[in-house]
Scaffold this motif. Sequence first.
Motif, PDB file in Angstrom:
ATOM      1  N   LEU A  14      27.528  40.563  63.258  1.00 50.96           N
ATOM      2  CA  LEU A  14      28.185  42.838  63.808  1.00 50.96           C
ATOM      3  C   LEU A  14      28.055  43.032  62.000  1.00 50.96           C
ATOM      4  N   LYS A  15      28.250  43.699  61.924  1.00 55.37           N
ATOM      5  CA  LYS A  15      28.806  44.442  60.752  1.00 55.37           C
ATOM      6  C   LYS A  15      29.713  45.041  60.694  1.00 55.37           C
ATOM      7  N   PRO A  16      30.241  44.741  59.356  1.00 54.02           N
ATOM      8  CA  PRO A  16      31.745  44.612  58.635  1.00 54.02           C
ATOM      9  C   PRO A  16      32.192  46.385  59.286  1.00 54.02           C
ATOM     10  N   GLN A  95      20.789  48.519  66.978  1.00 53.08           N
ATOM     11  CA  GLN A  95      21.330  50.083  66.296  1.00 53.08           C
ATOM     12  C   GLN A  95      20.848  50.916  65.182  1.00 53.08           C
ATOM     13  N   THR A  96      20.708  51.629  65.589  1.00 52.33           N
ATOM     14  CA  THR A  96      20.592  52.249  64.031  1.00 52.33           C
ATOM     15  C   THR A  96      21.132  52.204  63.484  1.00 52.33           C
ATOM     16  N   GLY A  97      21.047  51.344  61.945  1.00 51.81           N
ATOM     17  CA  GLY A  97      22.732  52.019  61.247  1.00 51.81           C
ATOM     18  C   GLY A  97      23.265  50.122  61.186  1.00 51.81           C
ATOM     19  N   ALA A  98      22.583  48.972  62.145  1.00 48.90           N
ATOM     20  CA  ALA A  98      23.781  48.415  62.511  1.00 48.90           C
ATOM     21  C   ALA A  98      23.640  47.229  60.902  1.00 48.90           C
ATOM     22  N   GLY A  99      22.498  47.338  60.382  1.00 45.00           N
ATOM     23  CA  GLY A  99      22.034  46.510  59.713  1.00 45.00           C
ATOM     24  C   GLY A  99      20.944  45.362  59.356  1.00 45.00           C
ATOM     25  N   LYS A 100      20.236  46.419  60.392  1.00 39.45           N
ATOM     26  CA  LYS A 100      18.735  45.274  60.277  1.00 39.45           C
ATOM     27  C   LYS A 100      17.439  45.123  58.959  1.00 39.45           C
ATOM     28  N   THR A 101      17.471  45.989  58.777  1.00 34.80           N
ATOM     29  CA  THR A 101      16.721  46.306  56.483  1.00 34.80           C
ATOM     30  C   THR A 101      17.612  45.739  55.730  1.00 34.80           C
ATOM     31  N   SER A 209      17.197  60.450  56.975  1.00 35.22           N
ATOM     32  CA  SER A 209      18.614  60.586  56.777  1.00 35.22           C
ATOM     33  C   SER A 209      18.810  60.982  58.097  1.00 35.22           C
ATOM     34  N   HIS A 210      20.360  60.308  58.479  1.00 34.67           N
ATOM     35  CA  HIS A 210      20.653  60.863  60.278  1.00 34.67           C
ATOM     36  C   HIS A 210      22.365  60.798  59.780  1.00 34.67           C
ATOM     37  N   VAL A 211      22.801  60.961  60.860  1.00 35.50           N
ATOM     38  CA  VAL A 211      24.317  60.590  60.844  1.00 35.50           C
ATOM     39  C   VAL A 211      24.742  59.425  60.648  1.00 35.50           C
ATOM     40  N   LEU A 212      24.274  58.618  61.563  1.00 38.30           N
ATOM     41  CA  LEU A 212      24.435  57.008  61.241  1.00 38.30           C
ATOM     42  C   LEU A 212      23.732  56.019  60.135  1.00 38.30           C
ATOM     43  N   ASN A 213      22.573  56.928  59.671  1.00 38.42           N
ATOM     44  CA  ASN A 213      21.739  56.081  58.308  1.00 38.42           C
ATOM     45  C   ASN A 213      21.644  57.237  56.987  1.00 38.42           C
ATOM     46  N   LYS A 214      21.992  57.021  55.983  1.00 41.71           N
ATOM     47  CA  LYS A 214      21.554  58.350  55.594  1.00 41.71           C
ATOM     48  C   LYS A 214      19.508  57.923  55.274  1.00 41.71           C
ATOM     49  N   SER A 216      17.206  55.688  56.568  1.00 42.13           N
ATOM     50  CA  SER A 216      17.518  55.027  58.683  1.00 42.13           C
ATOM     51  C   SER A 216      15.551  54.690  58.602  1.00 42.13           C
ATOM     52  N   SER A 217      15.103  53.317  58.480  1.00 37.98           N
ATOM     53  CA  SER A 217      13.928  53.229  59.524  1.00 37.98           C
ATOM     54  C   SER A 217      13.427  53.928  59.742  1.00 37.98           C
ATOM     55  N   ARG A 218      12.374  54.902  59.951  1.00 40.66           N
ATOM     56  CA  ARG A 218      11.340  55.604  60.450  1.00 40.66           C
ATOM     57  C   ARG A 218      10.344  55.079  61.661  1.00 40.66           C
ATOM     58  N   ALA A 250      12.622  49.497  64.016  1.00 34.78           N
ATOM     59  CA  ALA A 250      13.891  50.486  64.029  1.00 34.78           C
ATOM     60  C   ALA A 250      14.752  50.573  65.106  1.00 34.78           C
ATOM     61  N   GLY A 251      15.680  51.274  64.165  1.00 31.15           N
ATOM     62  CA  GLY A 251      17.070  50.827  65.353  1.00 31.15           C
ATOM     63  C   GLY A 251      16.599  52.446  66.386  1.00 31.15           C
ATOM     64  N   SER A 252      17.764  51.767  67.862  1.00 31.15           N
ATOM     65  CA  SER A 252      17.423  52.986  68.582  1.00 31.15           C
ATOM     66  C   SER A 252      18.520  53.477  68.790  1.00 31.15           C
TER      67      SER A 252
HETATM   68  N1  LIG Z   1      26.020  43.257  56.884  1.00 35.11           N
HETATM   69  C1  LIG Z   1      26.162  44.202  55.630  1.00 35.11           C
HETATM   70  N2  LIG Z   1      27.091  44.082  54.807  1.00 35.11           N
HETATM   71  C2  LIG Z   1      27.248  44.902  54.015  1.00 35.11           C
HETATM   72  N3  LIG Z   1      26.064  46.265  53.827  1.00 35.11           N
HETATM   73  C3  LIG Z   1      26.085  46.378  55.506  1.00 35.11           C
HETATM   74  C4  LIG Z   1      25.803  45.178  56.604  1.00 35.11           C
HETATM   75  N4  LIG Z   1      24.771  45.698  57.420  1.00 35.11           N
HETATM   76  C5  LIG Z   1      24.424  46.914  57.099  1.00 35.11           C
HETATM   77  N5  LIG Z   1      25.035  47.085  55.639  1.00 35.11           N
HETATM   78  C6  LIG Z   1      24.893  48.517  55.660  1.00 35.11           C
HETATM   79  O1  LIG Z   1      24.541  49.870  56.091  1.00 35.11           O
HETATM   80  C7  LIG Z   1      23.591  50.382  55.919  1.00 35.11           C
HETATM   81  C8  LIG Z   1      22.564  50.468  56.862  1.00 35.11           C
HETATM   82  O2  LIG Z   1      22.049  49.687  56.866  1.00 35.11           O
HETATM   83  P1  LIG Z   1      20.557  49.258  57.201  1.00 35.11           P
HETATM   84  O3  LIG Z   1      19.920  50.560  56.480  1.00 35.11           O
HETATM   85  O4  LIG Z   1      20.041  48.210  57.431  1.00 35.11           O
HETATM   86  O5  LIG Z   1      20.569  49.772  58.796  1.00 35.11           O
HETATM   87  P2  LIG Z   1      19.383  49.378  60.193  1.00 35.11           P
HETATM   88  O6  LIG Z   1      19.610  49.142  61.011  1.00 35.11           O
HETATM   89  O7  LIG Z   1      18.303  49.215  59.372  1.00 35.11           O
HETATM   90  O8  LIG Z   1      19.341  50.891  60.281  1.00 35.11           O
HETATM   91  P3  LIG Z   1      17.743  52.003  60.714  1.00 35.11           P
HETATM   92  O9  LIG Z   1      17.640  51.383  62.022  1.00 35.11           O
HETATM   93  O10 LIG Z   1      18.754  53.437  60.981  1.00 35.11           O
HETATM   94  O11 LIG Z   1      16.669  51.641  59.534  1.00 35.11           O
HETATM   95  C9  LIG Z   1      22.985  49.611  54.564  1.00 35.11           C
HETATM   96  O12 LIG Z   1      24.044  51.085  54.087  1.00 35.11           O
HETATM   97  C10 LIG Z   1      23.802  48.778  54.376  1.00 35.11           C
HETATM   98  O13 LIG Z   1      23.974  48.473  52.650  1.00 35.11           O
END
Ligand SMILES: Nc1ncnc2c1ncn2[C@@H]1O[C@H](COP(=O)(O)OP(=O)(O)OP(=O)(O)O)[C@@H](O)[C@H]1O
Length: 702
Positions: A14-16, A95-101, A209-214, A216-218, A250-252
């Motif tokens: 879970l992302k903080p 989901q996109t921006g949820a912290g996968k990368t 870049s999009h609203v949820l992640n600047k 974002s992996s495409r 890539a995030g849904s």
């Molecule tokens: N557990 C976490 N702690 C701190 N920061 C986090 C955490 N998870 C994600 N973030 C931050 O959230 C942002 C988005 O994270 P990330 O790029 O990893 O998402 P993503 O799931 O890979 O998105 P996408 O699918 O769009 O690529 C980043 O700036 C990242 O540093």
Amino acid sequence: MSASNNKVKVYLRLKPIRSGGKKSYEIVDDKRIHVHRCGNDLQKSYVNNQIRDWEFTLNGIKENVSQTEIYDDVARPVVLQAMKGYNATILAYGQTGAGKTYTMTGATESYRQRGLIPRSLSEIFKAIDQSIDQNTTIRISYVEIYNESFFDLLSTVSDVSEYERQNLHVTEEVDGSCYIKGLSDHIVNNEEEALNLLFEGETNRAISSHVLNKNSSRSHCIFTIYLQTHSRTQSDPKYTVSKINFVDLAGSERLRKTKSEGRTQTEAVYINKSLTFLEQTVLSLADKKTHIPYRQSKLTHCLKDSLGGNSNTVMIGNVWSEEEHIEETISTIRFATRMMKVHTVPVRREHEDPTKLVKQMKTEIEHLKRELAMHDTLVNRSHVTYENLSEQQRGEIREQVKNFLSDPQCEIDIVNIRQIKGVFETFRDIYGIMSSEIEKNVEDKFRSRYTLLDKQDAAAIAQAQQAGVPIDDNGDYLVGETDGSGYGIPGASGKPVPSSAVNAKKKESKKKEKRSSPTTKGQQSPETKGRTTEQTPSPDKQPKTSSIAPPPEQEKKEQEPSQNTPVEKPSTPPPRSEAFEEFKKGLGSEINRILSENKDILGAKKRAYTTLARQINLTKSEIDSTKCKLNDMRDERESLGNQVDQNGAPIISEEEYNELNRLKGLKNSYKTDFEELKNLKTEVAYCQKQVDLCRQKLIQGQ
Ligand SMILES: Nc1ncnc2c1ncn2[C@@H]1O[C@H](COP(=O)(O)OP(=O)(O)OP(=O)(O)O)[C@@H](O)[C@H]1O
């Protein structure tokens, strides 16, 4: 993790939550999470108001955990297994921006926040440095699947041709492993070189870049570490190969939420489509369907061995903590629970280096030879060698075999397997020589009895025809047609001529001639014809371009025997049965006499055996009936009350006493007869052998 049947392990990260954000879940324990809709959601039309609470169980729930903890709990076990030869796959889904990368690669600017890939590389190189007995080669590849096409993220550091770059495709190996053909892989000698490649690949990734992640992996990205581990012991041919796939999916995304437009929107469509295929594949695997649609997309095809294959697979489901993402969170957790049902069968991938293997085997052979030599010395067989037979040894073996064949007393001492093989080879050579000699003898014999006509020699054929030799249209001499089922002498083609194939009219006219004049010149008497058929040599023993005809003079003599001159030998030997009878009266008379004697003895023994067997059966039934009788007497005696003597033994009637004596006698004679029967059986077998031997000698002698 082991080499047995495994299930994919799934963790939820879970992302903080951002400050002021509202949570939509409670952690029940380290494996269970309770997700619920808040009241506000009810106003929104896109939720199903009927269901408001869900509880999910996964392999681990990670809330506010450090990158270190994620590595230790999730990645480390499979990385360690990979170092032992098992494939591993670590997937980040969500989901996109949820912290996968963030989970996979980490925040590049902070060492503490480095992700699973750099940590795994660090662990692997540390282990390599510390290993005394093993030498591991590491190679790295990095690929992305962008809009359903493969792109080599490390092509900038390799001399891959443009054609290869454009034609990356998935190939499956015999053991079920998959790899991308044409994808560059790079040997790295230390952690630094490996990290450089990781960063190089990161800079080549498609990011928007999009609203949820600047950032974002495409695309879906797969960073692979290949390990090949050899023993440092030079002689050990075994080595293991394994790979660790780090899959950053890539995030849904919901276009409404991300507000993607143009290219980003197209990318989102591709991403969502391939994630749907991934879900379908996982669903089929979880439901154990017979057909798994791996080939629906590039992603599922290249992950075939990670999804339900031979890999230790773990998945991290990354979710937002905020309640506004509850839809996506539930969807991610649902996918995660399905993934948990997918089975994999990790297999240790051990190979053998052929060069080392040959070397090892050569050494082994040397050792064994030395051991054998030592063993032979100990058992006084020091003259035995295990090298190939020399010419001299072959000569000796030939001599031994010749002696063996000519002298029945002579034996061949077995020395070793090579010598036995030599003996057999010599037998084969001798057999070959003998059979061609026999063939030649037979041919010579025929030549001495018959005149061979060259089929091309028209004059000779005409002469033969004048002399009354029946020759057909092909120039073949006609024989062997007495019953229509025999075979004639082969024609020029060398094939035997079936008598039925001969011109029927000719045959009929010949029969008529025969009936009217059995001794007509050129014709044979039925008896002679019969013999000819019987003794016709096999087709392959015949000269192939000639026909055979008896010399006219000889034939005349045969058909017109003079009173004074001795009767000529017939041109063909008598039938087998007749010849055999003659032989029995002549040369074979002695052995024939012995055979008859032995047969008589055998007959007598067999009769005696049958009589005795009958007698024994009779005795046996008498024993049985006497026993019954005695039982009845005893029962009667006991029912009347037993009388006993001073020793306590029961007093029996005279009749019972006589029966007991009779039983004793019967038993004795049964025993004696049975012994005699056994002896007779041996004698019968012996006599039978003698008869067979005589018969064989008689047949061989003819
Ligand atoms: N557990 C976490 N702690 C701190 N920061 C986090 C955490 N998870 C994600 N973030 C931050 O959230 C942002 C988005 O994270 P990330 O790029 O990893 O998402 P993503 O799931 O890979 O998105 P996408 O699918 O769009 O690529 C980043 O700036 C990242 O540093």
